[in-house]
Write a protein that holds these residues in place. Structure first.
Motif, PDB file in Angstrom:
ATOM      1  N   ALA A  59       0.844  -1.194   0.000  1.00 31.45           N
ATOM      2  CA  ALA A  59       0.000   0.000   0.000  1.00 31.45           C
ATOM      3  C   ALA A  59       0.879   1.243   0.000  1.00 31.45           C
ATOM      4  N   ILE A  60       0.345   2.320  -0.534  1.00 34.26           N
ATOM      5  CA  ILE A  60       1.073   3.589  -0.636  1.00 34.26           C
ATOM      6  C   ILE A  60       0.327   4.636   0.178  1.00 34.26           C
ATOM      7  N   TYR A  61       1.038   5.320   1.064  1.00 33.54           N
ATOM      8  CA  TYR A  61       0.437   6.372   1.885  1.00 33.54           C
ATOM      9  C   TYR A  61       1.051   7.717   1.495  1.00 33.54           C
ATOM     10  N   VAL A  62       0.202   8.735   1.410  1.00 37.68           N
ATOM     11  CA  VAL A  62       0.660  10.091   1.131  1.00 37.68           C
ATOM     12  C   VAL A  62       0.180  10.987   2.265  1.00 37.68           C
ATOM     13  N   THR A  63       1.108  11.704   2.884  1.00 39.13           N
ATOM     14  CA  THR A  63       0.763  12.609   3.972  1.00 39.13           C
ATOM     15  C   THR A  63       0.914  14.056   3.525  1.00 39.13           C
ATOM     16  N   GLY A  64       0.142  14.932   4.162  1.00 39.56           N
ATOM     17  CA  GLY A  64       0.223  16.338   3.815  1.00 39.56           C
ATOM     18  C   GLY A  64      -0.801  17.143   4.589  1.00 39.56           C
ATOM     19  N   ARG A  65      -1.241  18.241   3.997  1.00 40.10           N
ATOM     20  CA  ARG A  65      -2.195  19.115   4.670  1.00 40.10           C
ATOM     21  C   ARG A  65      -3.349  19.448   3.732  1.00 40.10           C
ATOM     22  N   ASN A  66      -4.549  19.369   4.268  1.00 43.04           N
ATOM     23  CA  ASN A  66      -5.739  19.714   3.514  1.00 43.04           C
ATOM     24  C   ASN A  66      -6.191  21.109   3.913  1.00 43.04           C
ATOM     25  N   GLN A  67      -6.530  21.906   2.925  1.00 45.08           N
ATOM     26  CA  GLN A  67      -6.989  23.260   3.178  1.00 45.08           C
ATOM     27  C   GLN A  67      -8.242  23.495   2.344  1.00 45.08           C
ATOM     28  N   ALA A  68      -9.398  23.407   3.010  1.00 43.23           N
ATOM     29  CA  ALA A  68     -10.658  23.515   2.286  1.00 43.23           C
ATOM     30  C   ALA A  68     -10.831  24.899   1.677  1.00 43.23           C
ATOM     31  N   SER A  69     -10.418  25.932   2.418  1.00 46.26           N
ATOM     32  CA  SER A  69     -10.422  27.299   1.920  1.00 46.26           C
ATOM     33  C   SER A  69      -8.977  27.748   1.773  1.00 46.26           C
ATOM     34  N   CYS A  70      -8.661  28.402   0.678  1.00 46.30           N
ATOM     35  CA  CYS A  70      -7.261  28.720   0.407  1.00 46.30           C
ATOM     36  C   CYS A  70      -6.647  29.668   1.420  1.00 46.30           C
ATOM     37  N   ASN A  71      -7.450  30.337   2.196  1.00 40.35           N
ATOM     38  CA  ASN A  71      -6.937  31.192   3.265  1.00 40.35           C
ATOM     39  C   ASN A  71      -7.319  30.664   4.639  1.00 40.35           C
ATOM     40  N   GLY A  72      -7.766  29.416   4.697  1.00 45.57           N
ATOM     41  CA  GLY A  72      -8.262  28.853   5.941  1.00 45.57           C
ATOM     42  C   GLY A  72      -7.259  28.000   6.681  1.00 45.57           C
ATOM     43  N   THR A  73      -7.739  27.328   7.709  1.00 46.86           N
ATOM     44  CA  THR A  73      -6.916  26.464   8.550  1.00 46.86           C
ATOM     45  C   THR A  73      -6.512  25.204   7.785  1.00 46.86           C
ATOM     46  N   THR A  74      -5.311  24.728   8.031  1.00 50.24           N
ATOM     47  CA  THR A  74      -4.870  23.482   7.420  1.00 50.24           C
ATOM     48  C   THR A  74      -5.125  22.325   8.379  1.00 50.24           C
ATOM     49  N   VAL A  75      -5.566  21.224   7.820  1.00 46.59           N
ATOM     50  CA  VAL A  75      -5.893  20.027   8.589  1.00 46.59           C
ATOM     51  C   VAL A  75      -5.021  18.876   8.101  1.00 46.59           C
ATOM     52  N   ALA A  76      -4.473  18.112   9.039  1.00 47.42           N
ATOM     53  CA  ALA A  76      -3.610  16.993   8.679  1.00 47.42           C
ATOM     54  C   ALA A  76      -4.387  15.962   7.865  1.00 47.42           C
ATOM     55  N   GLN A  77      -3.721  15.421   6.852  1.00 45.68           N
ATOM     56  CA  GLN A  77      -4.360  14.409   6.011  1.00 45.68           C
ATOM     57  C   GLN A  77      -3.388  13.301   5.659  1.00 45.68           C
ATOM     58  N   VAL A  78      -3.906  12.080   5.644  1.00 40.96           N
ATOM     59  CA  VAL A  78      -3.170  10.937   5.121  1.00 40.96           C
ATOM     60  C   VAL A  78      -4.108  10.200   4.174  1.00 40.96           C
ATOM     61  N   SER A  79      -3.603   9.876   2.985  1.00 39.08           N
ATOM     62  CA  SER A  79      -4.371   9.149   1.979  1.00 39.08           C
ATOM     63  C   SER A  79      -3.715   7.807   1.716  1.00 39.08           C
ATOM     64  N   LYS A  80      -4.527   6.815   1.406  1.00 39.42           N
ATOM     65  CA  LYS A  80      -4.015   5.462   1.182  1.00 39.42           C
ATOM     66  C   LYS A  80      -4.394   4.991  -0.215  1.00 39.42           C
ATOM     67  N   LEU A  81      -3.402   4.481  -0.924  1.00 42.05           N
ATOM     68  CA  LEU A  81      -3.608   3.906  -2.246  1.00 42.05           C
ATOM     69  C   LEU A  81      -3.225   2.439  -2.219  1.00 42.05           C
ATOM     70  N   THR A  82      -3.841   1.662  -3.094  1.00 43.73           N
ATOM     71  CA  THR A  82      -3.408   0.288  -3.276  1.00 43.73           C
ATOM     72  C   THR A  82      -2.070   0.273  -4.027  1.00 43.73           C
ATOM     73  N   SER A  83      -1.446  -0.882  -4.077  1.00 44.57           N
ATOM     74  CA  SER A  83      -0.170  -0.978  -4.787  1.00 44.57           C
ATOM     75  C   SER A  83      -0.314  -0.663  -6.271  1.00 44.57           C
ATOM     76  N   GLY A  84      -1.532  -0.796  -6.796  1.00 41.89           N
ATOM     77  CA  GLY A  84      -1.772  -0.481  -8.196  1.00 41.89           C
ATOM     78  C   GLY A  84      -2.132   0.964  -8.442  1.00 41.89           C
ATOM     79  N   GLY A  85      -2.203   1.768  -7.352  1.00 36.48           N
ATOM     80  CA  GLY A  85      -2.391   3.192  -7.525  1.00 36.48           C
ATOM     81  C   GLY A  85      -3.810   3.701  -7.459  1.00 36.48           C
ATOM     82  N   THR A  86      -4.752   2.897  -6.962  1.00 34.97           N
ATOM     83  CA  THR A  86      -6.122   3.388  -6.786  1.00 34.97           C
ATOM     84  C   THR A  86      -6.349   3.718  -5.319  1.00 34.97           C
ATOM     85  N   LEU A  87      -7.148   4.738  -5.035  1.00 35.11           N
ATOM     86  CA  LEU A  87      -7.467   5.089  -3.663  1.00 35.11           C
ATOM     87  C   LEU A  87      -8.214   3.941  -2.999  1.00 35.11           C
ATOM     88  N   ASP A  88      -7.822   3.621  -1.761  1.00 34.11           N
ATOM     89  CA  ASP A  88      -8.416   2.519  -1.018  1.00 34.11           C
ATOM     90  C   ASP A  88      -9.682   3.022  -0.330  1.00 34.11           C
TER      91      ASP A  88
END
Length: 481
Positions: free
Chosen positions: A254-283
């Motif tokens: 599995a592939i995990y990508v970490t970063g920050r989500n910002q719903a509004s471009c001037n708003g608060t950032t929220v921690a995010q982690v996304s998971k993909l299968t080994s073939g590259g589709t979101l789990d």
């Protein structure tokens, strides 16, 4: 590496710890000395630090990864201008990429390049690297804005720094981008010789109102898009006006990508982690549509920066916030997630803080060595008007110990035009090294330029340490080529 450490942590499975120690860590108990500077590292002029003059006043360190026998490869740039101009990218055209190699204990390897330094060709912003130490190859992520901004990967020969013309087109693979200003974030070499590249591509320009399209693209060992991954080689991730920063591989591919989500471009950032299968589709079984976006009660702006899959499918996850500039430390929180992305309430959350010397700027990647010690890459202000490339090492934890990289035989991947992995596109890492890259990474690996790996059971809390230290890799991803 992150890039993990990276691209960011270099890419091994973690050995099991003693039962009592493992139980203590599983409850969130921290070691008091985990972030203590290792004063045995380096030549001794600045205890615990290696400072290397790349030849100009505006030198900087960008990334670090491990090679055979725990030796270290660091990516830096010499820049013949003021440190301030070099840091903010004003003089990108004057930058020259330099790779340096060190012993496992931070002594410059003068047999490498010229006196330990290998100057590479090319121009632009050189953000991240990984190496194939069996085949003598160096992969470098580049933001090239000489004409219009382009994200690309160039493969160099470690023997002399020349471009390996057998890769991509004349040695360079151009990343497919669809918008305005791509920024390369992290690169990770899989066991099969395929390369994962994380890019943020602005969809709308305009300073604080910019939005980004974060995506992963996978290249074959020959440097062409791997069409078996995601959709035509690419998987897009939803971070809003935020971005993804680092790639981590799970124990089963599995592939995990970490970063920050910002719903509004001037708003608060929220921690995010996304998971993909080994073939590259979101789990879709993980979080909401493959992503967990949550600060878990922490205040302020946060971003995810480390994810380590545990035995049984649980995920140790670190997030938090840090300062910027010389001497700035950062604070990290760690939680453990169940395999579906919900919080594991049997794990006690932990918090940790790291503070470097005031002269050291944490603007580079990180790497884990086989003993579990952690190496930072960054920039050291030797004087008010002169910066140099620098590395530093902290004590880490034995839970991060792992098998050495590059213990197999050369695979000849440099001349291959396509990957030797199966058509399923699996990026699963394993302890064997029969794939085309000669075993450049293995289970539980990450992009931050180091290794975290997956401990069975007792090591659950260990990745909060890697999360604290991975913030260095997060802070550095601010440059545009």
């Amino acid at each position: 590496m992150n890039r993990s450490i990276a691209s960011l942590f270099q890419r091994r499975s973690v050995a099991c710890a003693a039962t009592a120690l493992g139980a203590a860590l599983a409850s969130g108990l921290a070691h008091a000395d985990f972030a203590t500077t290792d004063t045995t590292f380096g030549p001794g002029a600045v205890p615990g630090y290696v400072v290397v003059d790349l030849g100009t006043t505006g030198d900087q360190g960008n990334d670090v990864t491990t090679g055979a026998n725990d030796r270290l490869y660091a990516l830096g740039q010499s820049c013949n201008d003021t440190p301030a101009n070099c840091q903010n990218g004003t003089t990108m055209a004057t930058r020259t990429p330099v790779v340096t190699r060190f012993s496992s204990n931070g002594i410059l390897d003068t047999t490498f390049g010229t006196g330990g330094k290998l100057t590479l060709s090319g121009s632009g912003g050189f953000n991240s690297l990984d190496v194939d130490d069996l085949n003598g190859l160096i992969y470098v992520l580049i933001n090239d804005c000489s004409v219009s901004c382009t994200a690309k990967v160039t493969r160099y020969k470690a023997s002399d720094g020349t471009v390996d013309a057998t890769y991509g087109t004349a040695g360079t693979a151009t990343i497919i981008t669809q918008h305005n200003n791509p920024q390369t974030q992290s690169v990770h070499l899989q066991d099969d010789g395929k390369l994962l590249v994380l890019v943020d591509d602005e969809t709308v320009t305009g300073g604080s109102t910019s939005a980004a399209d974060t995506f992963i693209e996978r290249l074959t060992s020959g440097g062409v898009v791997d069409a078996t991954f995601g959709t035509a080689g690419i998987t897009h991730l939803a971070f809003g006006c935020g971005r993804g920063d680092s790639i981590y591989l799970g124990l089963t591919g599995a592939i995990y990508v970490t970063g920050r989500n910002q719903a509004s471009c001037n708003g608060t950032t929220v921690a995010q982690v996304s998971k993909l299968t080994s073939g590259g589709t979101l789990d879709a079984t993980f979080g909401s549509g493959g992503s967990v976006t949550n600060n878990f009660g922490a205040s302020g702006n946060n971003q995810g920066f480390a994810a380590q899959e545990q035995a049984g499918g649980k995920l140790a996850y670190a997030f938090g916030a840090g300062g910027s500039g010389s001497g700035s430390g950062f604070i990290a929180h760690v939680v453990r997630l169940n395999s579906d992305g919900t919080q594991d309430n049997t794990f006690t959350p932990a918090t940790a803080t790291y503070s470097p010397l005031t002269q050291f700027m944490q603007d580079g990647g990180v790497a884990f060595q086989t003993t579990g010690k952690i190496v930072f890459s960054g920039t050291y202000a030797t004087t008010a008007s002169n910066n140099d490339q620098a590395l530093t090492r902290v004590a880490g934890d034995p839970l991060f110990s792992h098998p050495a990289r590059f213990t197999g035989s050369s695979s000849g991947s440099s001349s291959s035009s396509s990957s030797s992995s199966s058509s399923s596109g699996s990026g699963s890492s394993s302890s064997s090294s029969s794939s085309s890259s000669g075993g450049s990474s293995s289970s539980g690996s990450s992009s931050g330029g180091g290794s975290s790996g997956g401990s069975s059971g007792g090591g659950a809390a260990a990745p909060w340490l890697l999360g604290v230290l991975a913030m260095a890799g997060v802070l550095r991803r601010q440059r545009r080529g």
